[in-house]
Design an enzyme around this catalytic site. Structure first.
Site, PDB file in Angstrom:
ATOM      1  N   GLU A   1      -1.648  16.793 -28.364  1.00  0.00           N
ATOM      2  CA  GLU A   1      -2.259  17.487 -27.225  1.00  0.00           C
ATOM      3  C   GLU A   1      -2.243  16.613 -25.968  1.00  0.00           C
ATOM      4  OE1 GLU A   1      -2.467  19.972 -25.760  1.00  0.00           O
ATOM      5  OE2 GLU A   1      -4.301  21.107 -26.203  1.00  0.00           O
TER       6      GLU A   1
ATOM      7  N   ASN B   1     -13.880  23.560 -30.056  1.00  0.00           N
ATOM      8  CA  ASN B   1     -13.399  24.842 -29.547  1.00  0.00           C
ATOM      9  C   ASN B   1     -14.565  25.797 -29.329  1.00  0.00           C
ATOM     10  OD1 ASN B   1     -10.469  24.759 -31.668  1.00  0.00           O
ATOM     11  ND2 ASN B   1     -10.554  24.307 -29.490  1.00  0.00           N
TER      12      ASN B   1
ATOM     13  N   ARG C   1      -6.695  18.052 -36.633  1.00  0.00           N
ATOM     14  CA  ARG C   1      -6.807  19.512 -36.601  1.00  0.00           C
ATOM     15  C   ARG C   1      -5.441  20.189 -36.757  1.00  0.00           C
ATOM     16  NH1 ARG C   1      -7.979  17.274 -31.588  1.00  0.00           N
ATOM     17  NH2 ARG C   1      -6.987  18.164 -29.698  1.00  0.00           N
TER      18      ARG C   1
ATOM     19  N   ARG D   1      -0.654  27.152 -33.235  1.00  0.00           N
ATOM     20  CA  ARG D   1      -1.771  26.374 -32.708  1.00  0.00           C
ATOM     21  C   ARG D   1      -2.743  26.127 -33.862  1.00  0.00           C
ATOM     22  NH1 ARG D   1      -6.878  28.007 -28.898  1.00  0.00           N
ATOM     23  NH2 ARG D   1      -7.637  25.883 -28.596  1.00  0.00           N
ATOM     24  N   HIS D   2      -3.339  24.948 -33.885  1.00  0.00           N
ATOM     25  CA  HIS D   2      -4.252  24.573 -34.968  1.00  0.00           C
ATOM     26  C   HIS D   2      -5.421  25.553 -35.099  1.00  0.00           C
ATOM     27  CE1 HIS D   2      -7.345  23.274 -32.124  1.00  0.00           C
ATOM     28  NE2 HIS D   2      -6.376  22.724 -31.415  1.00  0.00           N
TER      29      HIS D   2
ATOM     30  N   GLN E   1     -10.841  18.761 -25.852  1.00  0.00           N
ATOM     31  CA  GLN E   1     -10.560  17.861 -26.966  1.00  0.00           C
ATOM     32  C   GLN E   1      -9.484  16.833 -26.624  1.00  0.00           C
ATOM     33  OE1 GLN E   1     -11.234  20.000 -31.082  1.00  0.00           O
ATOM     34  NE2 GLN E   1     -10.001  21.333 -29.783  1.00  0.00           N
TER      35      GLN E   1
ATOM     36  N   HIS F   1      -0.942  22.196 -30.472  1.00  0.00           N
ATOM     37  CA  HIS F   1      -2.193  22.427 -29.735  1.00  0.00           C
ATOM     38  C   HIS F   1      -1.958  23.395 -28.576  1.00  0.00           C
ATOM     39  CE1 HIS F   1      -3.824  18.789 -31.748  1.00  0.00           C
ATOM     40  NE2 HIS F   1      -2.573  18.388 -31.653  1.00  0.00           N
TER      41      HIS F   1
END
Length: 203
Positions: free
Chosen positions: A81, A14, A57, A7-8, A20, A153
Site C-alpha cells: 500500500e 477500515n 492483511r 483488495r484485502h 493504514q 490494497h
C-alpha cells in the site's frame, strides 16, 4: 494470461476509517469471513501462482483464497500500500476526522494536487512501482498461459488499474476505492492488458 486482482479483507482500521498505509494491520473476523466467501467463489479458478503485498492483511487474504492449492506464493513489495507517513493511523471519517493538513483530502478529490505528508509516498511514485510490477508480469513469456492472483490494497490496486487504463493523474480514483475482497479480472494477450470485470464482490 488472466489476473485476478483482489483488495484485502476488512480490518479494524477500515471500520474506523483510519489511514493504514504501511501500518501492518491484520484482518478482523469480518475480513476473514469475506475472504472465505470469496475463496469459495473462486475455488475452481486454476491459479498457478500468487503475488501478494507483504502486509498481513493482503497476505492473509491471499492465503485464504489459496486454500489447499499447491502453488507458489511470492511477496511483492511493489504492490504494497501507499505510505501515509506521519498521518498513518489518523481518521478521515466525518465523526472523528483529525488530519491536520486542510488540503490532505486532495489525495482523493484532486490527486494531481496532492502533497504527501512527511515520510509518505506520492501517488506518482505509487503509479511508477505498480507499473513496473505490471510490465514484468504481462511481458513474461513463461507465464502467458497462467492464471494469477494478485492480493493488494485500495490505492495500490488503483495504481495497477490506472496503469492498465493509461489514465491521467487527475483521474486516478476514477472507479473509486474497491470494497474489501472485491475482485477485478484482467486478461492479457500479446503483452496487452484489458480489464474484463472490475470490483466484483461475492458476498
Amino acid at each position: 494470461m488472466r489476473l485476478y486482482i483482489i483488495r484485502h479483507g476488512e480490518t479494524e482500521w477500515n471500520v474506523k476509517r483510519r489511514f493504514q498505509g504501511r501500518s501492518d494491520i491484520p484482518l478482523n473476523e469480518e475480513g476473514r469471513r469475506l475472504a472465505r466467501i470469496t475463496a469459495e467463489a473462486l475455488e475452481d479458478v486454476p491459479f498457478s501462482r500468487i503475488y501478494t503485498s507483504p502486509l498481513k492483511r493482503a497476505y492473509e487474504t491471499a492465503m485464504i483464497i489459496k486454500g489447499v492449492r499447491d502453488i507458489p506464493v511470492m511477496t511483492e513489495p511493489r504492490i504494497i500500500e501507499i505510505s501515509f507517513g506521519e498521518y498513518e493511523g489518523l481518521c478521515c471519517g466525518k465523526k472523528d476526522y483529525n488530519i491536520p493538513d486542510p488540503e490532505f483530502m486532495n489525495f482523493f478529490d484532486r490527486p494531481e494536487a496532492y502533497k504527501p505528508p512527511r515520510g509518505a509516498e506520492g501517488i506518482e511514485e505509487l503509479k511508477a512501482r505498480t507499473a513496473d510490477f505490471l510490465a514484468e508480469i504481462v511481458h513474461n513469456k513463461d507465464m502467458e498461459g497462467d492464471t494469477i492472483l494478485v492480493s493488494t490494497h485500495g490505492a495500490a490496486l488503483r495504481g495497477l488499474l490506472s496503469n492498465i487504463n493509461h489514465v491521467a493523474l487527475r483521474d486516478f480514483w476514477k472507479g473509486g476505492v474497491h470494497k474489501n475482497c472485491a475482485v477485478t479480472i484482467v486478461d492479457v494477450k500479446d503483452g496487452q492488458a484489458v480489464i474484463t470485470e472490475e470490483g466484483k464482490t461475492y458476498y
